[in-house]
Design an enzyme around this catalytic site. Structure first.
Site: not given
Ligand SMILES: NC(=O)c1ccc[n+]([C@@H]2O[C@H](COP(=O)([O-])OP(=O)(O)OC[C@H]3O[C@@H](n4cnc5c(N)ncnc54)[C@H](O)[C@@H]3O)[C@@H](O)[C@H]2O)c1
Length: 245
Positions: A60, A84, A149, A153
Site C-alpha cells: 500500500d 501512478n 479527485y 491531482k
Molecule cells: N483512466 C483514466 O481515464 C485516467 C485519466 C486521467 C488520469 N488517470 C490517472 O492514471 C492513473 C492510473 O489510472 P487507471 O485508470 O489505470 O486506474 P486503475 O484503478 O485501473 O488502476 C489503479 C491501480 O492502483 C492500485 N492502487 C490503488 N490504491 C493503491 C494503494 N494505496 N497502493 C498501491 N496500489 C494502489 C489499484 O489496486 C489499481 O491496480 C491514476 O493516477 C489515475 O488518476 C486516469
C-alpha cells in the site's frame, strides 16, 4: 559496466500503471511493479514479464514505513519512480465527508509526495533520477462529483513543480503526465457506465479514449533520457480535450 536502470511503478497491476510497467521493462528498466491488490498483480505478472525484467511488490503506497524500508533494501537508488496509484470514487460534493476527502488525498497526493521525498534522497545522492507523477486533466479543469479527485491531482502538479525545483540542483528531474480519458476499470468502479463513455468520447477532439499504452509512452519519455532537459513539466495527453473552446 554502467549501473542498471531501475524503476518503481505504483498501481501497476492494471490499467495505465500496468502499461507503464510493461513499457519501461521493454525499454530496459528493471521494473518493480507495486500494487495493493496482490491477486491482481499476480495475474498480471506473466504478461508483464514478457516485456522484460519485472518483479512484484504487494504494498500500500500510503504505508510509508513499509515503502521506505523497501527503498532502503535496494542495492542502488531508483533511476525512475512513477507515482501512478490512485483512487477515483465518484462522490457528489453534497455527500463528500472529511474522511472520504482525506482518503483520496492520502493515496493520490500524500503518498506520492512522501515517496517522492524518500526516493528523492537516494536519487539526489546519486546525482540522477526521474520522478513521473501521473496526474490528470482533472488537475487543470473542473469535473462535477470529483472535487476530491480534481484537488488531489492539482496538488500533484503543484508537487511536481516544487520537487522539480528542489531536486534540479542534484540532477534529478520531476515531471507529471496529465492523461485525458483512458477507459480502464477505474471508470466502472467509480460508477461511470457506457452512456458516460459515449458522452465523454464525443467531447474529445480525437473522438476516442486513449489506450493505456499511449499514456505509458508519455510516461516512458519523461522517465527516460530522451527528456533529459525537461523538468517541472506537466505533459497533457488528452486527445485535444483541454484545448477545446
Ligand atoms: N483512466 C483514466 O481515464 C485516467 C485519466 C486521467 C488520469 N488517470 C490517472 O492514471 C492513473 C492510473 O489510472 P487507471 O485508470 O489505470 O486506474 P486503475 O484503478 O485501473 O488502476 C489503479 C491501480 O492502483 C492500485 N492502487 C490503488 N490504491 C493503491 C494503494 N494505496 N497502493 C498501491 N496500489 C494502489 C489499484 O489496486 C489499481 O491496480 C491514476 O493516477 C489515475 O488518476 C486516469
Amino acid at each position: 559496466m554502467s549501473t542498471p536502470r531501475t524503476a518503481l511503478v505504483t498501481g501497476a497491476a492494471r490499467g495505465i500503471g500496468r502499461a507503464v510497467a510493461a513499457r519501461l521493462a521493454a525499454d530496459g528498466f528493471a521494473v518493480t511493479a507495486c500494487d495493493l491488490n496482490g491477486d491482481r498483480l499476480e495475474a498480471a505478472l506473466p504478461e508483464l514479464k514478457e516485456h522484460g525484467e519485472v518483479r512484484p511488490l504487494v504494498a500500500d503506497v500510503t504505508d510509508l514505513d513499509y515503502m521506505t524500508a523497501w527503498l532502503d533494501r535496494q542495492e542502488t537508488p531508483l533511476t525512475a519512480l512513477v507515482n501512478n496509484a490512485a483512487v477515483a470514487p465518484r462522490i457528489p460534493l453534497a455527500e463528500l465527508d472529511a474522511d472520504a476527502l482525506a482518503d483520496v488525498m492520502r493515496v493520490n497526493f500524500q503518498a506520492a509526495a512522501l515517496l517522492g521525498r524518500e526516493a528523492g534522497r537516494g536519487m539526489c545522492a546519486a546525482g540522477r533520477g526521474s520522478i513521473v507523477n501521473v496526474a490528470s486533466v482533472n488537475a487543470l479543469r473542473g469535473q462535477p462529483d470529483m472535487l476530491h479527485y480534481n484537488a488531489s491531482k492539482a496538488a500533484l502538479v503543484s508537487l511536481t513543480q516544487t520537487l522539480a525545483l528542489e531536486y534540479a540542483p542534484h540532477g534529478v528531474r520531476v515531471n507529471a503526465v496529465c492523461p485525458g480519458s483512458t477507459w480502464t476499470d477505474m471508470w466502472e468502479e467509480g460508477g461511470w457506465g457506457e452512456a458516460d463513455r459515449a458522452d465523454f468520447a464525443g467531447r474529445i477532439p480525437l473522438r476516442r479514449f486513449a489506450e493505456p499504452r499511449e499514456i505509458a509512452a508519455t510516461v516512458a519519455f519523461l522517465a527516460g533520457e530522451d527528456s533529459s532537459y525537461v523538468t517541472g513539466h506537466a505533459l497533457v495527453a488528452d486527445g485535444g480535450l483541454t484545448v477545446r473552446m
